[in-house]
Design a protein around this motif. Structure first.
Motif, PDB file in Angstrom:
ATOM      1  N   PHE A  19       0.881  -1.212  -0.123  1.00 32.20           N
ATOM      2  CA  PHE A  19      -0.106   0.180   0.117  1.00 32.20           C
ATOM      3  C   PHE A  19       0.975   1.265  -0.078  1.00 32.20           C
ATOM      4  O   PHE A  19       0.557   2.233  -0.797  1.00 32.20           O
ATOM      5  N   ILE A  20       1.833   1.233   0.930  1.00 31.20           N
ATOM      6  CA  ILE A  20       2.859   2.575   1.141  1.00 31.20           C
ATOM      7  C   ILE A  20       3.527   2.791  -0.303  1.00 31.20           C
ATOM      8  O   ILE A  20       3.724   3.862  -0.643  1.00 31.20           O
ATOM      9  N   ASN A  21       3.903   1.548  -0.763  1.00 28.44           N
ATOM     10  CA  ASN A  21       4.657   1.741  -2.112  1.00 28.44           C
ATOM     11  C   ASN A  21       3.934   2.498  -3.292  1.00 28.44           C
ATOM     12  O   ASN A  21       4.483   3.005  -4.359  1.00 28.44           O
ATOM     13  N   GLN A  22       2.470   2.345  -3.046  1.00 29.17           N
ATOM     14  CA  GLN A  22       1.718   2.964  -4.429  1.00 29.17           C
ATOM     15  C   GLN A  22       1.909   4.519  -4.178  1.00 29.17           C
ATOM     16  O   GLN A  22       1.334   5.142  -5.253  1.00 29.17           O
ATOM     17  N   GLY A  23       2.051   5.138  -3.327  1.00 29.36           N
ATOM     18  CA  GLY A  23       2.216   6.602  -3.101  1.00 29.36           C
ATOM     19  C   GLY A  23       0.872   7.359  -3.226  1.00 29.36           C
ATOM     20  O   GLY A  23      -0.210   6.861  -3.030  1.00 29.36           O
ATOM     21  N   HIS A  24       1.104   8.710  -3.653  1.00 28.52           N
ATOM     22  CA  HIS A  24       0.149   9.578  -3.503  1.00 28.52           C
ATOM     23  C   HIS A  24      -1.069   9.293  -4.772  1.00 28.52           C
ATOM     24  O   HIS A  24      -2.266   9.585  -4.331  1.00 28.52           O
ATOM     25  N   LEU A  25      -0.839   8.758  -5.618  1.00 26.77           N
ATOM     26  CA  LEU A  25      -1.882   8.135  -6.632  1.00 26.77           C
ATOM     27  C   LEU A  25      -2.764   7.368  -6.185  1.00 26.77           C
ATOM     28  O   LEU A  25      -3.929   7.573  -6.523  1.00 26.77           O
ATOM     29  N   PHE A  26      -2.342   6.693  -5.424  1.00 22.95           N
ATOM     30  CA  PHE A  26      -3.366   5.525  -4.702  1.00 22.95           C
ATOM     31  C   PHE A  26      -4.389   6.277  -3.872  1.00 22.95           C
ATOM     32  O   PHE A  26      -5.458   5.888  -3.925  1.00 22.95           O
ATOM     33  N   SER A  27      -3.808   7.190  -3.129  1.00 20.88           N
ATOM     34  CA  SER A  27      -4.955   8.111  -2.213  1.00 20.88           C
ATOM     35  C   SER A  27      -5.815   8.747  -2.921  1.00 20.88           C
ATOM     36  O   SER A  27      -6.896   9.077  -2.421  1.00 20.88           O
ATOM     37  N   ILE A  28      -5.435   9.277  -4.341  1.00 17.50           N
ATOM     38  CA  ILE A  28      -6.276  10.140  -5.164  1.00 17.50           C
ATOM     39  C   ILE A  28      -7.384   9.183  -5.805  1.00 17.50           C
ATOM     40  O   ILE A  28      -8.522   9.600  -5.534  1.00 17.50           O
ATOM     41  N   LEU A  29      -7.137   7.902  -6.119  1.00  9.21           N
ATOM     42  CA  LEU A  29      -7.975   6.998  -6.652  1.00  9.21           C
ATOM     43  C   LEU A  29      -9.042   6.521  -5.621  1.00  9.21           C
ATOM     44  O   LEU A  29     -10.102   6.054  -5.821  1.00  9.21           O
ATOM     45  N   PHE A  30      -8.501   6.501  -4.498  1.00  6.32           N
ATOM     46  CA  PHE A  30      -9.267   5.701  -3.091  1.00  6.32           C
ATOM     47  C   PHE A  30      -9.120   6.747  -2.042  1.00  6.32           C
ATOM     48  O   PHE A  30      -8.355   6.330  -1.105  1.00  6.32           O
ATOM     49  N   PRO A  31      -9.905   7.623  -2.068  1.00  9.62           N
ATOM     50  CA  PRO A  31      -9.950   8.772  -1.165  1.00  9.62           C
ATOM     51  C   PRO A  31     -10.641   8.393   0.180  1.00  9.62           C
ATOM     52  O   PRO A  31     -11.138   7.181   0.270  1.00  9.62           O
ATOM     53  N   ASP A  32     -10.523   9.214   1.233  1.00  6.21           N
ATOM     54  CA  ASP A  32     -11.167   8.718   2.367  1.00  6.21           C
ATOM     55  C   ASP A  32     -12.587   8.938   2.542  1.00  6.21           C
ATOM     56  O   ASP A  32     -13.117   9.932   2.815  1.00  6.21           O
ATOM     57  N   ASP A  33     -13.573   7.858   1.872  1.00  8.81           N
ATOM     58  CA  ASP A  33     -14.844   7.728   1.864  1.00  8.81           C
ATOM     59  C   ASP A  33     -15.305   6.318   1.863  1.00  8.81           C
ATOM     60  O   ASP A  33     -14.680   5.632   1.286  1.00  8.81           O
TER      61      ASP A  33
END
Length: 222
Positions: free
Chosen positions: A136-150
């Motif tokens: 998970f950590i290796n995916q970086g910022h892109l991952f948090s954009i595609l899967f935000p906190d909701d």
């Protein structure tokens, strides 16, 4: 009768898509007669113009997705940012959700590829939790954009990840594919680890991972 005149760029795009479609069909036929191309070979044949168009769409979508939910992104807004026509967009994707799903699946495949030993979820779950969290950590910022906190994103992420990891494990251990207890075990592990890490990703991540691994290790011993 109204006849729509395409500009030069649209004509070239249509021709490229047609050529690529022909190639894909030829590839499928070749695969059926046991003469498959490797993934690298397929990539080498992909028309560069088509790839540039798709890359423009991907970049524009990520920029927009970083500031608004997917349901608020319109094809008009996206294509203007990507500097392509709406007609060209529809040659590649059915709608915004189709594009979003494509990128989500690509990100998840990348995450799966960063897990060295998925089968450890059945044999060494404490170590598997570390591998999953680090992936998970290796995916970086892109991952948090595609899967935000909701809640929707968490649901999409954990359910897709659950299914993909099971396929990876059961490719190696097919005898567990229809084993209900193993399926429940993997689902609980994947969804629990993923949800917990994402919920506390802004905290001390190393401590979160150690805590998860410790809880799992104690549960296994007991």
């Amino acid at each position: 009768m109204n006849i729509r005149i395409l500009d030069k760029r649209q004509i070239i795009d249509h021709i490229c898509i047609l050529v690529y479609s022909i190639y894909i069909n030829v590839y499928k036929i070749s695969a059926d007669i046991n003469a498959p191309y490797s993934r690298d070979q397929k990539g080498a044949f992909m028309d560069r113009r088509i790839q540039r168009t798709r890359n423009s769409l991907f970049s524009a979508f990520i920029e927009l997705r970083a500031v608004k939910p997917v349901e608020k992104i319109t094809v008009k807004e996206l294509t203007e940012k990507a500097n392509i026509s709406k007609q060209t967009f529809y040659l590649h994707f059915q709608d915004i959700y189709d594009l979003s799903e494509y990128l989500e699946n690509d990100a998840l495949q990348s995450l799966i590829g960063d897990i060295p030993n998925p089968e450890y979820m059945l044999t060494n779950p404490a170590e598997a939790s570390r591998q999953l969290c680090n992936a998970f950590i290796n995916q970086g910022h892109l991952f948090s954009i595609l899967f935000p906190d909701d809640s929707r994103s968490y649901g999409v992420l954990t359910n897709k990840l659950d299914a993909l990891i099971k396929e990876k494990i059961y490719d190696e251990r097919p005898e567990f594919r229809d084993d209900l207890s193993k399926n429940v075990e993997v689902s609980m592990f994947v969804q629990g680890c993923a949800y917990t890490l994402l919920k506390y990703k802004d905290q001390d991540v190393a401590k979160v991972i150690d805590t998860l691994a410790g809880i799992i290790e104690r549960a296994v011993r007991e």
